[in-house]
Design an enzyme around this catalytic site. Structure first.
Site, PDB file in Angstrom:
ATOM      1  N   ASP A 121      -5.194  -9.773  -8.215  1.00  0.00           N
ATOM      2  CA  ASP A 121      -5.502  -8.900  -9.354  1.00  0.00           C
ATOM      3  C   ASP A 121      -4.295  -8.218  -9.991  1.00  0.00           C
ATOM      4  OD1 ASP A 121      -5.214  -7.431  -7.010  1.00  0.00           O
ATOM      5  OD2 ASP A 121      -7.012  -6.215  -7.264  1.00  0.00           O
ATOM      6  N   ARG A 168       0.750   3.779  -3.233  1.00  0.00           N
ATOM      7  CA  ARG A 168       0.109   5.083  -2.985  1.00  0.00           C
ATOM      8  C   ARG A 168       1.132   6.181  -2.755  1.00  0.00           C
ATOM      9  NH1 ARG A 168      -5.658   3.778  -0.076  1.00  0.00           N
ATOM     10  NH2 ARG A 168      -5.615   1.552  -0.410  1.00  0.00           N
ATOM     11  N   GLU A 198     -11.898   0.862 -10.468  1.00  0.00           N
ATOM     12  CA  GLU A 198     -11.527  -0.045 -11.561  1.00  0.00           C
ATOM     13  C   GLU A 198     -12.371   0.129 -12.824  1.00  0.00           C
ATOM     14  OE1 GLU A 198     -11.851  -1.009  -8.372  1.00  0.00           O
ATOM     15  OE2 GLU A 198      -9.711  -1.238  -7.917  1.00  0.00           O
ATOM     16  N   GLU A 207       0.830  -1.212   0.000  1.00  0.00           N
ATOM     17  CA  GLU A 207       0.000   0.000   0.000  1.00  0.00           C
ATOM     18  C   GLU A 207       0.862   1.259   0.000  1.00  0.00           C
ATOM     19  OE1 GLU A 207      -3.075  -0.026  -0.522  1.00  0.00           O
ATOM     20  OE2 GLU A 207      -3.892  -1.945   0.153  1.00  0.00           O
TER      21      GLU A 207
HETATM   22  C1  DMJ Z   1      -6.250   0.591  -5.050  1.00  0.00           C
HETATM   23  O1  DMJ Z   1      -5.496   0.773  -3.917  1.00  0.00           O
HETATM   24  C2  DMJ Z   1      -5.458  -0.072  -6.125  1.00  0.00           C
HETATM   25  O2  DMJ Z   1      -6.087   0.123  -7.336  1.00  0.00           O
HETATM   26  C3  DMJ Z   1      -5.269  -1.537  -5.883  1.00  0.00           C
HETATM   27  O3  DMJ Z   1      -4.583  -2.164  -6.921  1.00  0.00           O
HETATM   28  C4  DMJ Z   1      -6.602  -2.181  -5.749  1.00  0.00           C
HETATM   29  N1  DMJ Z   1      -7.400  -1.561  -4.760  1.00  0.00           N
HETATM   30  C5  DMJ Z   1      -7.497  -0.124  -4.694  1.00  0.00           C
HETATM   31  C6  DMJ Z   1      -8.663   0.446  -5.436  1.00  0.00           C
HETATM   32  O4  DMJ Z   1      -9.780  -0.294  -5.458  1.00  0.00           O
END
Ligand code: DMJ
Length: 720
Positions: free
Chosen positions: A483, A354, A618, A350
């Protein structure tokens, strides 16, 4: 809610049966005294002795009670942490919260956590089947859900006042552990120090000053009111900040100039997104400045790592939207307040996507070395995560102490977490000329590339940091915990100038695996979706997270990969659109189930625990790619509908947007009191880019977006 089956106390009633007739305090006191005097000496001594015993017992047990409370708050930390996408599932009894499976657990969960029952067949080894776990930590393969308590508790759920008039009850008044941090950084002296110590996340919350609190008590916030305001706000705003509608601030490095798209048809929608951003930013600035996340209903903030997540996630969005003033004050905070020299455990993934990603992309867009210096500092502090026997990184790093560790309940790391930090670390090596960052993340990819346990390119969701082997094999998903592994295979290949063949090979094989094992069509309307495989059993469920896939497939097709990837992208895009369109609020649930029989009435079925919407990006992300590559304006229209729904059902009147509990209930969507940083970092950014007709605004031939929507440059191909 569930009374104990037997009483665990004995009540001793001393009162006179007629005592209820005494309603005067003085009489009551006299009566008590009389009764006391009527007791025999022995009785009085016995009572006094019992009271003394109770006091001693209370004093002796105080430390253990506080310990238990600490344990409880640790568990709350754990639960809150797991309200994220990609957290490992703890083993054994850890997730058991309530008195019995299937019953509402004690209210220890964070505001977003509803319990769910984990069915045997789909549970990773770590979870006890049948245990009650919070919905956010249930692996994506998990099916039916038992009970979902209202996120805000009985005191704060919306109640009906008058016909169809939902009213938000006043948010609970919270203790005020810290002075409120409001407004620009000049008012923030010392306000950014995280209270997260020794690896324990301590969620901080503040509310505004007491005077304002009283004011708030008087005021009942009307949800319908917020919707009305929001409706107006989605209309093109004539007063919209014209001075900012011009070009964004000139980058220091002219080569990185980002032109603002202002083509006639798009300008109103662009302005509406900017209005939405300003509104979100206002809430953050007023009530959560310098903290991780805004809680817009309670006008407070939540702290995760204490790194100003929302502010950093938003930097490049503001730059792209040309919001000069907002950008300048945020930059000032980064310069004066942001420090990574703090004793805090952060999640490697994270923080990388971010914070590191946000700083790197802002550096590229602005050319301002402040952001590069901060990125270097953070990058070096994250490196201890890679000191593991297998070289598969730990999930958590203490950036102050330079130590790293896995979660308390396992030595596994989540697959997507360890394979979705590569774009950022590789870019850091490029910029610093220090190869170490690139080496450690490339090593992870090499290991995963050769690892047995894949299923036609599909990967399990966990990997062990000691053995370097996959664990919890047999469950395959494109949703949470896996994912962005697939996304980063393609994007690393593009970032590196399409030279790293292993990455391409793994990506192509994985997409074949997806087509072979996970893609199906619904019975009623032949909607194409990506389900999950759990020990060879197909599960017709798809996380909203999977809606990144149409965009990624389109990106690959644009970069020369097979045309049928684009065909699949078009079909999946339609499905993601339907996940919004078929809901009463026009917003997608977190998870959709699909009907396979044509006799089933609906294509999309939503289970009670999956009805929430976290303002995720997404679908709009994929709409952006699809519009860029096809120029079909229906994708812009779909995005416009989504923005209007966000404005109608998630916009909070005093500032900010909130995730909601129930996308199927337009009367009471159930605000969750949280604005995730990715709403500003990703959702609004992708909407803005979607409505822009300027192909040079972050050209997809020059930039690759990390999984948090932070654009990083594509490296020039090496000479052949
Ligand atoms: C974000 O932090 C990123 O896109 C991550 O890959 C998946 N989850 C969240 C958004 O939904």
């Amino acid at each position: 809610m569930y009374p104990p089956s037997r009483k665990d106390f004995i009540s001793l009633t001393l009162s006179d049966p007629h005592s209820h007739t005494y309603n005067n305090g003085k009489h009551r006191r006299q009566s008590c005294w009389r009764k006391w005097k009527q007791l025999s000496r022995l009785q009085r001594s016995l009572i006094l002795f019992l009271l003394a015993l109770l006091l001693i017992f209370g004093l002796l047990s105080y430390p253990s009670i506080t310990e238990q409370w600490k344990g409880l708050s640790d568990r709350e930390d754990w639960l809150e942490l797991n309200d994220r996408d990609l957290k490992p599932v703890p083993p054994g009894v850890k997730p058991v919260l309530g008195p019995a499976a299937g019953k509402t657990p004690a209210p220890v969960a964070g505001p977003h956590l509803g319990p769910a029952v984990v069915p045997d067949a789909v549970v990773p080894d770590a979870v006890v089947p049948g245990a009650v776990v919070p919905d956010a930590v249930v692996p994506d393969a998990v099916g039916p859900v038992a009970v979902v308590p209202d996120a805000l508790g009985p005191d704060s759920v919306a109640e009906l006042k008058g016909p169809n008039m939902p009213i938000l009850a006043k948010p609970p008044i919270k203790k005020k552990p810290f002075p409120n941090k409001r407004g620009p950084p000049s008012l923030q002296k010392g306000g950014n120090v995280s209270d997260t110590v020794g690896g324990e996340r301590q969620e901080q919350e503040v509310v505004q000053d007491e005077g304002e609190e009283e004011e708030k008590e008087k005021k009942i916030v009307s949800w319908r009111g917020a919707m009305i305001e929001a409706d107006q706000a989605t209309e093109p705003s004539p007063s919209a900040n014209e001075k900012e509608a011009a070009a964004p601030p000139a980058p220091a490095n002219p080569a990185d100039t980002v032109p603002l798209a202002v083509s006639a048809g798009a300008v109103d929608r662009l302005e509406a997104v900017r209005d939405a951003f300003r509104h979100a930013w206002k809430g953050y600035k007023d009530y959560a400045w310098g903290h991780d996340e805004l809680k817009p209903i309670s006008k407070s903030f939540g702290e995760w790592f204490g790194l100003g997540l929302t502010l950093i996630d938003s930097l490049d969005t503001m730059w792209i939207m040309g919001l000069k003033e907002e950008f300048a004050e945020a930059k000032d905070w980064v310069e004066k307040e942001l420090s990574f020299n703090k004793n805090v455990d952060v999640n490697l993934f994270e923080t990388t996507i971010r914070v590191l990603g946000g700083l790197l992309s802002t550096y590229h867009l602005t050319g301002d070395h402040l952001f590069l210096e901060k990125a270097k500092d953070l990058g070096s502090r994250l490196m201890p995560a890679f000191k593991t026997p297998s070289k598969i990184p730990f999930s958590d790093v203490n950036i102050g102490k330079g130590t790293a560790h896995p979660p308390r309940w396992t030595s596994d790391s989540t697959l997507a977490e360890v394979t979705s930090i590569q774009l950022e670390f590789r870019e850091l090596s490029h910029l610093t000329q220090d190869p170490l960052y690139q080496e450690v993340v490339n090593e992870v990819m090499k290991l995963v590339h050769k690892l047995p346990g894949k299923h036609d390119g599909l990967v399990p969701m966990f990997i062990n940091t000691n053995s370097g082997q996959f664990t919890h094999k047999g469950v395959f998903t494109l949703g949470a915990r896996a994912d962005s592994y697939y996304e980063y295979l393609l994007k690393q290949w593009i970032q590196g100038g399409k030279t790293e063949d292993d990455l391409l090979e793994d990506y192509l094989q994985a997409i074949e695996g997806v087509k072979k094992h996970l893609v199906r069509q619904t019975g009623p309307s032949r909607l194409t979706f990506v389900g999950e495989l759990s020990h060879n059993r197909f599960n017709a469920k798809m996380d909203h997270l999977v809606c990144f896939l149409p965009g990624t497939l389109a990106l690959g097709a644009h970069n020369g990969l097979p045309g049928d990837h684009m065909d699949l992208a078009v079909q999946l895009m339609e499905t993601c659109h339907q996940m919004y369109k078929q809901m009463e609020t026009g917003l997608s649930p977190e998870i959709a189930h699909f009907s396979l029989q044509s006799s089933d009435g609906r294509d999309v079925v939503v289970k009670p625990a999956d009805r929430h919407n976290l303002l995720r990006p997404e679908t709009v992300e994929s709409l952006f790619y699809m519009y860029r590559y096809t120029k079909d304006t229906k994708y812009q229209d779909w995005g416009w509908e989504i923005l209007q729904s966000f404005n109608k059902y998630t916009k909070v009147s005093d500032g900010g947007y909130t995730s909601i509990n129930n996308v199927r209930d337009p009367v009471n969507p159930g605000p969750r009191d949280k604005m995730e940083s990715f709403f500003l970092g990703e959702t609004l950014k992708y909407l803005y880019l979607l409505f822009s007709d300027d192909l040079e605004l972050l050209s997809l031939d020059k930039y690759v977006f990390n999984t948090e929507a932070h654009p990083l440059p594509i490296w020039p191909s090496p000479p052949k």
